[in-house]
Design a protein around this motif. Structure first.
Motif, PDB file in Angstrom:
ATOM      1  N   THR A  31       0.688  -1.590   0.306  1.00  0.00           N
ATOM      2  CA  THR A  31      -0.319   0.113  -0.021  1.00  0.00           C
ATOM      3  C   THR A  31       0.402   1.168   0.417  1.00  0.00           C
ATOM      4  O   THR A  31       1.163   2.308  -0.947  1.00  0.00           O
ATOM      5  N   LEU A  50       2.254   1.734  -3.322  1.00  0.00           N
ATOM      6  CA  LEU A  50       1.487   1.984  -4.899  1.00  0.00           C
ATOM      7  C   LEU A  50       0.840   3.484  -4.415  1.00  0.00           C
ATOM      8  O   LEU A  50       0.658   4.575  -5.204  1.00  0.00           O
ATOM      9  N   VAL A  54      -0.880   5.346  -7.483  1.00  0.00           N
ATOM     10  CA  VAL A  54      -1.232   4.696  -7.553  1.00  0.00           C
ATOM     11  C   VAL A  54      -2.862   4.525  -7.078  1.00  0.00           C
ATOM     12  O   VAL A  54      -3.025   4.908  -5.857  1.00  0.00           O
ATOM     13  N   ASP A  82      -6.304  -0.891 -11.363  1.00  0.00           N
ATOM     14  CA  ASP A  82      -4.660  -0.259 -11.932  1.00  0.00           C
ATOM     15  C   ASP A  82      -5.285   0.487 -12.944  1.00  0.00           C
ATOM     16  O   ASP A  82      -5.941   1.432 -12.874  1.00  0.00           O
ATOM     17  N   HIS A 117       4.578  -2.128 -11.336  1.00  0.00           N
ATOM     18  CA  HIS A 117       3.754  -1.693  -9.602  1.00  0.00           C
ATOM     19  C   HIS A 117       3.310  -2.735  -8.628  1.00  0.00           C
ATOM     20  O   HIS A 117       3.273  -2.903  -7.110  1.00  0.00           O
TER      21      HIS A 117
END
Length: 313
Positions: free
Chosen positions: A83, A86, A91, A113, A163
């Motif tokens: 997390t 990302l 993201v 995504d 990622h």
């Protein structure tokens, strides 16, 4: 930037559709999954040989869509680490890590995504009591892999590598049309996930591992005798070296029986380019019906209306 892979395996694929009752009957009475939990308009379906609480979740909705693709992580710390990575890479999260209220519980983060699919990564999900699938028993042992259609496939492949730390196993090409299919792994199985060049973002197919070749053929024959539309197969792919028989479920999604998916040596494996103009790269056995544009279009599926929209559960 490429992350250390924090993904251990594929857990489940969650799909929604208007014809919920038909879909539920297809997957339980015909395809060979077992309902382990459910409520009005939702069904959690397990594979008999898998410790996952469920490998498919069906949800009734006015629109057909892919709700999410779920992967596992080794522990809650890995979910938190992922997390953080990302978030630092921009993201978009659907939600921060939290306790799940689905069968088996667990701790998970969800995010979009690059094309708007919802991805979940979870840990600490309780294992389900399962059993060994017996000889000649034509039912799925586990969920093998999921592939998705993409209109921007190279960018999408790069997104999952960058990622989520997936590794490229092999790529399929089609002459001067170039690369059309990419197989990605998160463990030593040749692929757990993949991307197919398509006209729009949509579900391509989900594949279910059978005990062996005999069980694979018995399952294929059972579906044909039941009158389920067979798209392609039985045959044996070059990439992954696995057998294949593709069918359509009641919502028009492609589902596959497979077995003997290749297990790779991470230290020595190098990705290959396989050109589908050579028919042995599509089917080593030469037993499947010829793949054509009509069959391929079936797996392009409908445009997914759920992109960048979190499912209600």
């Amino acid at each position: 930037m490429r992350n250390r892979s924090l993904i251990t395996h594929l857990r489940h694929i969650d799909i929604a559709m208007p014809n919920f009752a038909e879909q539920r009957r297809f997957y339980t009475e015909l395809w060979g999954l077992t309902e382990t939990a459910g409520d009005t308009g939702v069904s959690f379906l397990a594979a008999k040989g898998s410790p996952e609480q469920y490998v498919v979740r069906l949800r009734e909705d006015a629109h057909k869509r892919t709700d999410l693709i779920a992967f596992g992580a080794a522990g809650a710390d890995d979910v938190d680490t992922l997390t953080t990575q990302l978030t630092s890479q921009g993201v978009q999260l659907v939600h921060e890590p939290k306790t799940l209220d689905t069968p088996g519980g667990g701790y998970a983060v969800r995010f979009f995504d690059n094309e708007g699919r919802v991805v979940e990564v979870s840990a600490e999900v309780s294992a389900r009591r399962h059993r060994k699938v017996e000889a000649r028993e034509p039912v799925p042992v586990r969920l093998s892999h999921v592939l998705m259609n993409s209109p921007t496939p190279k960018a999408t492949v790069a997104w999952y590598i960058t990622h989520l730390g997936f590794r490229l196993s092999d790529t399929m090409t089609l002459g001067d049309r170039g690369e059309i299919m990419w197989f990605l792994r998160c463990n030593t199985f040749h692929h757990s996930f993949g991307i197919v060049r398509g006209p729009h973002a949509a579900f391509h197919h989900a594949s279910f591992e059978m005990r062996g070749i005999d069980e694979f053929m018995r399952g294929t024959g059972r579906m044909q005798r039941l009158g389920i539309e067979r798209l392609w197969g039985p045959g044996r792919h070059r990439a992954g070296d696995n057998s294949f028989s593709y069918f359509l479920d009641r919502a028009g999604n492609t589902v596959e029986y497979t077995t003997e998916l290749e297990i790779l040596d991470e230290d020595t494996w190098h990705p290959h380019l396989f050109d589908l103009r050579d028919p042995t790269n599509a089917d080593q056995w030469g037993t499947a019906n010829e793949m054509d544009e009509f069959i391929a279009a079936k797996s392009h599926n409908d445009v997914d209306p759920g992109l960048f929209t979190a499912p209600p559960m």
